[in-house]
Scaffold this motif. Structure first.
Motif, PDB file in Angstrom:
ATOM      1  N   LEU A  62     -13.052   1.568  -5.263  1.00 22.00           N
ATOM      2  CA  LEU A  62     -13.393   1.148  -3.912  1.00 22.00           C
ATOM      3  C   LEU A  62     -14.392   0.016  -3.905  1.00 22.00           C
ATOM      4  O   LEU A  62     -15.219  -0.110  -4.808  1.00 22.00           O
ATOM      5  CB  LEU A  62     -13.998   2.317  -3.124  1.00 22.00           C
ATOM      6  CG  LEU A  62     -13.177   3.590  -2.964  1.00 22.00           C
ATOM      7  CD1 LEU A  62     -14.026   4.666  -2.301  1.00 22.00           C
ATOM      8  CD2 LEU A  62     -11.931   3.323  -2.140  1.00 22.00           C
ATOM      9  N   SER A  63     -14.310  -0.784  -2.845  1.00 26.94           N
ATOM     10  CA  SER A  63     -15.382  -1.704  -2.498  1.00 26.94           C
ATOM     11  C   SER A  63     -15.510  -1.631  -0.984  1.00 26.94           C
ATOM     12  O   SER A  63     -14.648  -2.135  -0.250  1.00 26.94           O
ATOM     13  CB  SER A  63     -15.081  -3.142  -2.935  1.00 26.94           C
ATOM     14  OG  SER A  63     -16.134  -4.000  -2.555  1.00 26.94           O
ATOM     15  N   PHE A  70      -8.593  -0.315  -3.986  1.00 27.26           N
ATOM     16  CA  PHE A  70      -7.746  -1.162  -4.833  1.00 27.26           C
ATOM     17  C   PHE A  70      -6.839  -0.346  -5.739  1.00 27.26           C
ATOM     18  O   PHE A  70      -5.820  -0.843  -6.216  1.00 27.26           O
ATOM     19  CB  PHE A  70      -8.616  -2.078  -5.700  1.00 27.26           C
ATOM     20  CG  PHE A  70      -9.381  -3.105  -4.920  1.00 27.26           C
ATOM     21  CD1 PHE A  70      -8.784  -4.310  -4.564  1.00 27.26           C
ATOM     22  CD2 PHE A  70     -10.685  -2.868  -4.526  1.00 27.26           C
ATOM     23  CE1 PHE A  70      -9.480  -5.262  -3.843  1.00 27.26           C
ATOM     24  CE2 PHE A  70     -11.393  -3.814  -3.807  1.00 27.26           C
ATOM     25  CZ  PHE A  70     -10.791  -5.005  -3.460  1.00 27.26           C
ATOM     26  N   GLU A  78     -13.156  -6.927  -5.682  1.00 26.78           N
ATOM     27  CA  GLU A  78     -13.472  -7.557  -4.401  1.00 26.78           C
ATOM     28  C   GLU A  78     -13.904  -9.002  -4.602  1.00 26.78           C
ATOM     29  O   GLU A  78     -13.493  -9.906  -3.859  1.00 26.78           O
ATOM     30  CB  GLU A  78     -14.571  -6.775  -3.689  1.00 26.78           C
ATOM     31  CG  GLU A  78     -14.983  -7.345  -2.339  1.00 26.78           C
ATOM     32  CD  GLU A  78     -13.921  -7.169  -1.280  1.00 26.78           C
ATOM     33  OE1 GLU A  78     -13.992  -7.866  -0.254  1.00 26.78           O
ATOM     34  OE2 GLU A  78     -13.010  -6.331  -1.460  1.00 26.78           O
ATOM     35  N   GLU A 134     -14.747  -0.104   2.324  1.00 28.75           N
ATOM     36  CA  GLU A 134     -13.636   0.711   2.773  1.00 28.75           C
ATOM     37  C   GLU A 134     -12.313   0.303   2.142  1.00 28.75           C
ATOM     38  O   GLU A 134     -11.281   0.917   2.408  1.00 28.75           O
ATOM     39  CB  GLU A 134     -13.513   0.626   4.303  1.00 28.75           C
ATOM     40  CG  GLU A 134     -14.658   1.294   5.048  1.00 28.75           C
ATOM     41  CD  GLU A 134     -14.757   2.777   4.735  1.00 28.75           C
ATOM     42  OE1 GLU A 134     -13.719   3.456   4.754  1.00 28.75           O
ATOM     43  OE2 GLU A 134     -15.877   3.248   4.458  1.00 28.75           O
ATOM     44  N   THR A 135     -12.336  -0.730   1.307  1.00 27.81           N
ATOM     45  CA  THR A 135     -11.111  -1.218   0.681  1.00 27.81           C
ATOM     46  C   THR A 135     -10.848  -0.476  -0.620  1.00 27.81           C
ATOM     47  O   THR A 135     -11.711  -0.425  -1.498  1.00 27.81           O
ATOM     48  CB  THR A 135     -11.203  -2.723   0.395  1.00 27.81           C
ATOM     49  OG1 THR A 135     -11.474  -3.415   1.604  1.00 27.81           O
ATOM     50  CG2 THR A 135      -9.901  -3.236  -0.203  1.00 27.81           C
ATOM     51  N   GLY A 155     -14.398  -1.803  -8.478  1.00 23.86           N
ATOM     52  CA  GLY A 155     -14.086  -2.194  -7.108  1.00 23.86           C
ATOM     53  C   GLY A 155     -14.827  -3.440  -6.682  1.00 23.86           C
ATOM     54  O   GLY A 155     -14.251  -4.335  -6.048  1.00 23.86           O
ATOM     55  N   LYS A 170       0.814  -1.224   0.000  1.00 19.05           N
ATOM     56  CA  LYS A 170       0.000   0.000   0.000  1.00 19.05           C
ATOM     57  C   LYS A 170       0.844   1.270   0.000  1.00 19.05           C
ATOM     58  O   LYS A 170       0.456   2.292   0.565  1.00 19.05           O
ATOM     59  CB  LYS A 170      -0.939   0.032   1.220  1.00 19.05           C
ATOM     60  CG  LYS A 170      -1.756  -1.222   1.433  1.00 19.05           C
ATOM     61  CD  LYS A 170      -2.777  -1.432   0.363  1.00 19.05           C
ATOM     62  CE  LYS A 170      -3.649  -2.648   0.642  1.00 19.05           C
ATOM     63  NZ  LYS A 170      -4.629  -2.915  -0.415  1.00 19.05           N
ATOM     64  N   LYS A 224      -9.983   8.661  -0.710  1.00 23.71           N
ATOM     65  CA  LYS A 224     -11.132   7.863  -1.147  1.00 23.71           C
ATOM     66  C   LYS A 224     -12.272   8.745  -1.664  1.00 23.71           C
ATOM     67  O   LYS A 224     -13.449   8.452  -1.477  1.00 23.71           O
ATOM     68  CB  LYS A 224     -11.632   6.947  -0.015  1.00 23.71           C
ATOM     69  CG  LYS A 224     -10.589   5.939   0.443  1.00 23.71           C
ATOM     70  CD  LYS A 224     -11.123   5.042   1.549  1.00 23.71           C
ATOM     71  CE  LYS A 224     -10.043   4.048   2.001  1.00 23.71           C
ATOM     72  NZ  LYS A 224     -10.528   3.161   3.078  1.00 23.71           N
TER      73      LYS A 224
END
Length: 426
Positions: A130-131, A136, A173, A133-134, A169, A62, A95
């Motif tokens: 996003l998916s 990518f 996921e 709070e994740t 996202g 990250k 985000k």
């Protein structure tokens, strides 16, 4: 894209669904994430009417975002951006989607690439993938094209681009979940195989009237082990408790059991077996620069012709010997567990017992730490275990082990650790 039209909205949502399904299907076929995402990028480029579009994915730690796919006049595939710099880094970290209507008037736009390539950036959309709070990665579109002319992106385009990114996202996921399910399935398959191997190991021990042992694992795999072999009129036996849990402990169990049987077959005595296994454990830790763990270990020989028993207790706690009158004697350990101290630095000793008309009970911490299932009293401890032994000590080893350890199977006793018992006597 006229998002005010109901027909256009329906078509747009169909587009989102097709993108997600297409990515997942392609990934399932070739297991290459970038290849799977490539099918979606021309569709997104056309739907947003951009001159160029780029997809950035974050690395495992990250810290950086790498451009994996790029469509447009200039190829920037392969460039990396720190997650704390630039528009891509800002969108990823915050985000939130970013809209720049005029890049020349916005200081946050890095114009170095324009200067190097000659490409002119007028307006940009940069959105996180996003998916939940994740995050990518990020999706970036440059220059809105309409009838061959460049126009600035608007808030409506940003909203649509965010939805496109969110669909990526969701697809990513699902890909991650599918990968994890495959890994979990493989792990469970390996665990099941390992559990079967351990079960077979304990159930295929030779039937010998003078000795019996059982391991009750607290989980799928046990860090406890028992083994015994009869060689002519002598029974070689061992019991151990490996530090740690799960697969690492199970691997050490397999290793120790294999070494025990090997050393018995080459004619080593209990003291030599303990020394050899200690050297293996300690030297492994030295070679890799870290501890390989330790094993509390008891190994010995019972001579069936005269009841003589010689054993070496390496940190395995108290052993209990009973006679016909149910008198009990405990014997502690003067040696540390295997793998803690170099073999040459230890003062080794052997305990010699006469087990004629007597029985020897060897057990692990799981038995000492067990409690009645009601949970109203503390752990049994040594005195509690001795009280249980008193009621089975006049039985043959097999029946004594079965009766005492059935307290776990019928839920009279519970323990959070592996529980192991070995009983022998003449």
């Amino acid at each position: 894209m006229n998002m005010n039209s109901a027909t256009s909205r329906d078509e747009f949502y169909d587009l989102l669904s097709n993108i997600s399904v297409g990515i997942i299907q392609r990934y399932a076929k070739n297991k290459n994430l970038v290849t799977a995402l490539e099918m979606a990028m021309p569709i997104i480029l056309d739907s947003i009417k951009a001159e160029a579009i780029s997809l950035f994915l974050v690395n495992e730690d990250k810290t950086e975002l790498k451009c994996e796919i790029c469509l447009g006049p200039v190829d920037i595939k392969g460039i990396t951006v720190k997650v704390n710099s630039g528009l891509v880094g800002k969108a990823f970290t915050s985000k939130e989607g970013l809209l720049i209507k005029d890049a020349k008037l916005d200081s946050s736009h890095n114009s170095e690439i324009d200067q190097k390539t000659g490409f002119q950036t007028h307006s940009l959309l940069t959105v996180p993938i996003l998916s939940g709070e994740t995050a990518f990665g990020c999706l970036q579109a440059i220059n809105r094209l309409e009838n061959g002319q460049i126009h600035p992106f608007t808030d409506l385009h940003l909203e649509a681009f965010l939805r496109l990114a969110s669909m990526l996202g969701i697809a990513l996921e699902n890909v991650a979940l599918a990968d994890q399910m495959v890994k979990d399935a493989l792990i469970m398959k390996d665990l099941s195989a390992a559990e079967e191997i351990q079960t077979n190991l304990y159930t295929t021990l030779d039937h010998i009237d003078q000795i019996s042992g059982v391991v009750i694992p607290a989980r799928n795999l046990s860090g406890d082990f028992v083994d015994y072999i009869q060689v002519k009129n002598r029974i070689f036996f061992c019991e151990g408790d490996v530090s740690g849990k799960g697969i690492p402990a199970a691997l050490t169990v397999a290793r120790c059991s294999a070494l025990f049987r090997l050393f018995v077959k080459v004619g080593l005595e209990p003291l030599e077996i303990a020394q050899k296994i200690n050297s293996e454990m300690f030297d492994t830790g030295s070679r890799f620069g870290k501890s390989a763990g330790f094993i509390t270990f008891c190994v010995g020989i019972l001579d069936l012709s005269n009841g003589d028993c010689k054993l070496v207790n390496c940190g395995h706690g108290d052993l209990v010997v009973t006679d016909r009158e149910r008198n009990m004697t405990t014997y502690g350990s003067s040696l540390p567990p295997l793998g803690v101290v170099a073999t040459e630095d230890l003062k080794w000793d052997t305990l010699e017992l006469d087990l004629t008309n007597k029985k020897l009970f060897i057990f692990t911490d799981g038995l000492l730490e067990s409690k009645p299932s009601g949970g109203k009293v503390l752990e049994l401890g040594l005195e509690g275990v001795k009280s249980l032994i008193k009621y089975v000590c006049d039985l043959p080893p097999k029946k004594a082990v079965t009766k005492l350890m059935s307290l776990f199977s019928n839920n009279t006793l519970v323990t959070g650790d592996d529980a192991t018992l070995l009983v022998l006597g003449v």
